[in-house]
Design a protein around this motif. Sequence first.
Motif, PDB file in Angstrom:
ATOM      1  N   ILE A  94      15.171  -9.582  -2.453  1.00  0.00           N
ATOM      2  CA  ILE A  94      16.414  -9.314  -1.818  1.00  0.00           C
ATOM      3  C   ILE A  94      17.516 -10.389  -2.287  1.00  0.00           C
ATOM      4  O   ILE A  94      18.624 -10.033  -1.951  1.00  0.00           O
ATOM      5  N   ASN A  95      16.897 -11.345  -2.514  1.00  0.00           N
ATOM      6  CA  ASN A  95      18.155 -12.464  -3.052  1.00  0.00           C
ATOM      7  C   ASN A  95      18.505 -12.332  -4.346  1.00  0.00           C
ATOM      8  O   ASN A  95      19.454 -13.051  -4.753  1.00  0.00           O
ATOM      9  N   ALA A  96      17.697 -11.430  -5.132  1.00  0.00           N
ATOM     10  CA  ALA A  96      18.395 -11.162  -6.451  1.00  0.00           C
ATOM     11  C   ALA A  96      18.033  -9.676  -6.672  1.00  0.00           C
ATOM     12  O   ALA A  96      17.304  -9.250  -8.026  1.00  0.00           O
ATOM     13  N   ALA A  97      18.962  -8.813  -5.881  1.00  0.00           N
ATOM     14  CA  ALA A  97      18.503  -7.459  -6.154  1.00  0.00           C
ATOM     15  C   ALA A  97      18.953  -6.805  -7.481  1.00  0.00           C
ATOM     16  O   ALA A  97      18.459  -5.806  -7.760  1.00  0.00           O
ATOM     17  N   GLU A  98      19.722  -7.526  -8.195  1.00  0.00           N
ATOM     18  CA  GLU A  98      20.013  -7.025  -9.462  1.00  0.00           C
ATOM     19  C   GLU A  98      19.350  -7.021 -10.671  1.00  0.00           C
ATOM     20  O   GLU A  98      19.281  -6.594 -11.674  1.00  0.00           O
ATOM     21  N   LEU A  99      18.091  -7.825 -10.323  1.00  0.00           N
ATOM     22  CA  LEU A  99      16.983  -8.157 -11.298  1.00  0.00           C
ATOM     23  C   LEU A  99      15.771  -7.379 -11.008  1.00  0.00           C
ATOM     24  O   LEU A  99      15.248  -7.634  -9.840  1.00  0.00           O
ATOM     25  N   PRO A 100      15.371  -6.202 -11.749  1.00  0.00           N
ATOM     26  CA  PRO A 100      14.407  -5.474 -11.213  1.00  0.00           C
ATOM     27  C   PRO A 100      13.133  -5.961 -11.127  1.00  0.00           C
ATOM     28  O   PRO A 100      12.184  -5.578 -10.430  1.00  0.00           O
ATOM     29  N   TRP A 101      12.834  -7.147 -12.035  1.00  0.00           N
ATOM     30  CA  TRP A 101      11.435  -7.729 -11.659  1.00  0.00           C
ATOM     31  C   TRP A 101      11.329  -8.893 -11.189  1.00  0.00           C
ATOM     32  O   TRP A 101      10.581  -9.793 -11.177  1.00  0.00           O
ATOM     33  N   SER A 102      12.426  -8.980 -10.067  1.00  0.00           N
ATOM     34  CA  SER A 102      12.189 -10.356  -9.394  1.00  0.00           C
ATOM     35  C   SER A 102      11.498 -10.476  -8.197  1.00  0.00           C
ATOM     36  O   SER A 102      11.401 -11.367  -7.324  1.00  0.00           O
ATOM     37  N   GLY A 103      10.829  -9.126  -7.787  1.00  0.00           N
ATOM     38  CA  GLY A 103       9.937  -9.337  -6.356  1.00  0.00           C
ATOM     39  C   GLY A 103       8.673  -9.839  -6.833  1.00  0.00           C
ATOM     40  O   GLY A 103       8.348 -10.276  -8.030  1.00  0.00           O
ATOM     41  N   ASP A 104       7.848  -9.926  -5.847  1.00  0.00           N
ATOM     42  CA  ASP A 104       6.413 -10.414  -5.815  1.00  0.00           C
ATOM     43  C   ASP A 104       5.398  -9.641  -6.363  1.00  0.00           C
ATOM     44  O   ASP A 104       5.711  -8.352  -5.920  1.00  0.00           O
ATOM     45  N   PHE A 105       4.789  -9.900  -7.383  1.00  0.00           N
ATOM     46  CA  PHE A 105       4.041  -8.757  -8.037  1.00  0.00           C
ATOM     47  C   PHE A 105       2.715  -8.548  -6.918  1.00  0.00           C
ATOM     48  O   PHE A 105       2.036  -7.292  -7.306  1.00  0.00           O
ATOM     49  N   LEU A 106       2.429  -9.215  -6.028  1.00  0.00           N
ATOM     50  CA  LEU A 106       1.372  -9.008  -5.027  1.00  0.00           C
ATOM     51  C   LEU A 106       1.980  -8.355  -3.891  1.00  0.00           C
ATOM     52  O   LEU A 106       1.117  -8.453  -2.898  1.00  0.00           O
ATOM     53  N   GLU A 107       3.118  -8.230  -3.624  1.00  0.00           N
ATOM     54  CA  GLU A 107       3.712  -7.513  -2.410  1.00  0.00           C
ATOM     55  C   GLU A 107       2.979  -5.998  -2.003  1.00  0.00           C
ATOM     56  O   GLU A 107       2.599  -5.359  -2.996  1.00  0.00           O
ATOM     57  N   GLU A 108       3.043  -5.838  -0.988  1.00  0.00           N
ATOM     58  CA  GLU A 108       2.251  -4.851  -0.472  1.00  0.00           C
ATOM     59  C   GLU A 108       3.009  -3.519  -0.802  1.00  0.00           C
ATOM     60  O   GLU A 108       4.100  -3.450  -0.847  1.00  0.00           O
ATOM     61  N   GLY A 109       2.022  -2.570  -1.563  1.00  0.00           N
ATOM     62  CA  GLY A 109       2.907  -1.398  -1.927  1.00  0.00           C
ATOM     63  C   GLY A 109       2.916  -1.251  -3.420  1.00  0.00           C
ATOM     64  O   GLY A 109       2.902  -0.331  -4.274  1.00  0.00           O
ATOM     65  N   SER A 110       2.827  -2.691  -4.165  1.00  0.00           N
ATOM     66  CA  SER A 110       2.905  -2.677  -5.508  1.00  0.00           C
ATOM     67  C   SER A 110       1.508  -1.966  -6.308  1.00  0.00           C
ATOM     68  O   SER A 110       0.668  -2.221  -5.615  1.00  0.00           O
ATOM     69  N   ALA A 111       1.811  -1.784  -7.516  1.00  0.00           N
ATOM     70  CA  ALA A 111       0.646  -1.345  -8.347  1.00  0.00           C
ATOM     71  C   ALA A 111      -0.540  -2.108  -8.426  1.00  0.00           C
ATOM     72  O   ALA A 111      -1.656  -1.810  -8.307  1.00  0.00           O
ATOM     73  N   PHE A 112      -0.366  -3.576  -8.669  1.00  0.00           N
ATOM     74  CA  PHE A 112      -1.020  -4.860  -8.680  1.00  0.00           C
ATOM     75  C   PHE A 112      -1.789  -4.773  -7.262  1.00  0.00           C
ATOM     76  O   PHE A 112      -3.067  -4.897  -7.310  1.00  0.00           O
ATOM     77  N   TRP A 114      -2.376  -2.480  -4.946  1.00  0.00           N
ATOM     78  CA  TRP A 114      -3.027  -1.334  -4.898  1.00  0.00           C
ATOM     79  C   TRP A 114      -4.583  -1.582  -5.872  1.00  0.00           C
ATOM     80  O   TRP A 114      -5.434  -0.907  -5.295  1.00  0.00           O
ATOM     81  N   LEU A 115      -4.266  -1.992  -6.903  1.00  0.00           N
ATOM     82  CA  LEU A 115      -5.443  -2.452  -7.716  1.00  0.00           C
ATOM     83  C   LEU A 115      -6.306  -3.051  -7.096  1.00  0.00           C
ATOM     84  O   LEU A 115      -7.602  -3.036  -7.019  1.00  0.00           O
ATOM     85  N   PHE A 116      -6.037  -4.225  -6.488  1.00  0.00           N
ATOM     86  CA  PHE A 116      -6.695  -5.407  -5.911  1.00  0.00           C
ATOM     87  C   PHE A 116      -7.261  -4.714  -4.494  1.00  0.00           C
ATOM     88  O   PHE A 116      -8.262  -4.947  -4.228  1.00  0.00           O
ATOM     89  N   GLU A 117      -6.479  -3.943  -3.816  1.00  0.00           N
ATOM     90  CA  GLU A 117      -7.057  -3.533  -2.568  1.00  0.00           C
ATOM     91  C   GLU A 117      -7.883  -2.352  -2.501  1.00  0.00           C
ATOM     92  O   GLU A 117      -8.986  -2.423  -1.720  1.00  0.00           O
ATOM     93  N   TYR A 118      -7.599  -1.479  -3.347  1.00  0.00           N
ATOM     94  CA  TYR A 118      -8.403  -0.203  -3.360  1.00  0.00           C
ATOM     95  C   TYR A 118      -9.538  -0.059  -4.456  1.00  0.00           C
ATOM     96  O   TYR A 118     -10.099   0.721  -4.626  1.00  0.00           O
ATOM     97  N   ILE A 119      -9.537  -1.077  -5.367  1.00  0.00           N
ATOM     98  CA  ILE A 119     -10.515  -1.020  -6.578  1.00  0.00           C
ATOM     99  C   ILE A 119     -11.366  -2.456  -6.682  1.00  0.00           C
ATOM    100  O   ILE A 119     -12.393  -2.368  -6.736  1.00  0.00           O
TER     101      ILE A 119
END
Length: 243
Positions: A94-112, A114-119
């Motif tokens: 939210i502090n860098a919305a113009e950067l598509p990859w600025s979020g946390d890769f382990l945030e809930e709902g991300s593919a990474f 999902w891989l950890f939680e369900y596989i």
Amino acid sequence: MKRTIPLLISAVTGFVLIGTAFIPKFVDWGNTAMAWFNILAAFAFILGGGNLLKMQLQKISAQQPGWGYAAVTLIAFFITLFVGLFKVGVHPNINAAELPWSGDFLEEGSAFWWLFEYIFYPLSATMFALLAFYISSAAFRAFRAKNTEATILLVIAVIVLLGRTYAGEWLTGSWLPEEPIMGFKEVYYSDFRLPHLSQIIMDVFTTPGMRAITIGIALGVASTSLKVLLGVDRSYLGSDQEA
């Protein structure tokens, strides 16, 4: 020279990190050494990934037994690598919305995530469940009442096993009252409940043993570390012979 330089780097870095615990001047040097450690760890990950590819591709090309598992390993490796590197499904910060990859890769709902939680987690739980089964099987064979010592070990193991589960409370929690035993004012019937006996065994017998083992491990780690820092133990370089 090929062995002397790594030995010097290991010794200097190791003694600097030890010095950070006692000398405030060494704290900045220790932080710098840890930054270099992270860089070297990144290269180690690359070498590890390369070694994984090499070993699994050799199995597949040679059609060795179980080569299908190697193919599954490679597919899972590349999927995880792709998802992690490109942060698939990660929302921008939210502090860098113009950067598509600025979020946390382990945030809930991300593919990474999902891989950890369900596989990864279910597979880890399955592996530990299988490990528990084999440990139980080995314990059953080891705890056979062959002699007096094995019988004592078997009885203690059963008390701890039942006392650590609901079965212990269910078996002894209702018919052993909170009343002193006749002739012994400080000893209650409830003291012989399996959970209480299990706790006594863990506190009185197991804890001192674990502490002794922990002290021995700490002394062994300190001894081995000093041998590495002083260059006495050079096995981590691959050979004791000077190159």
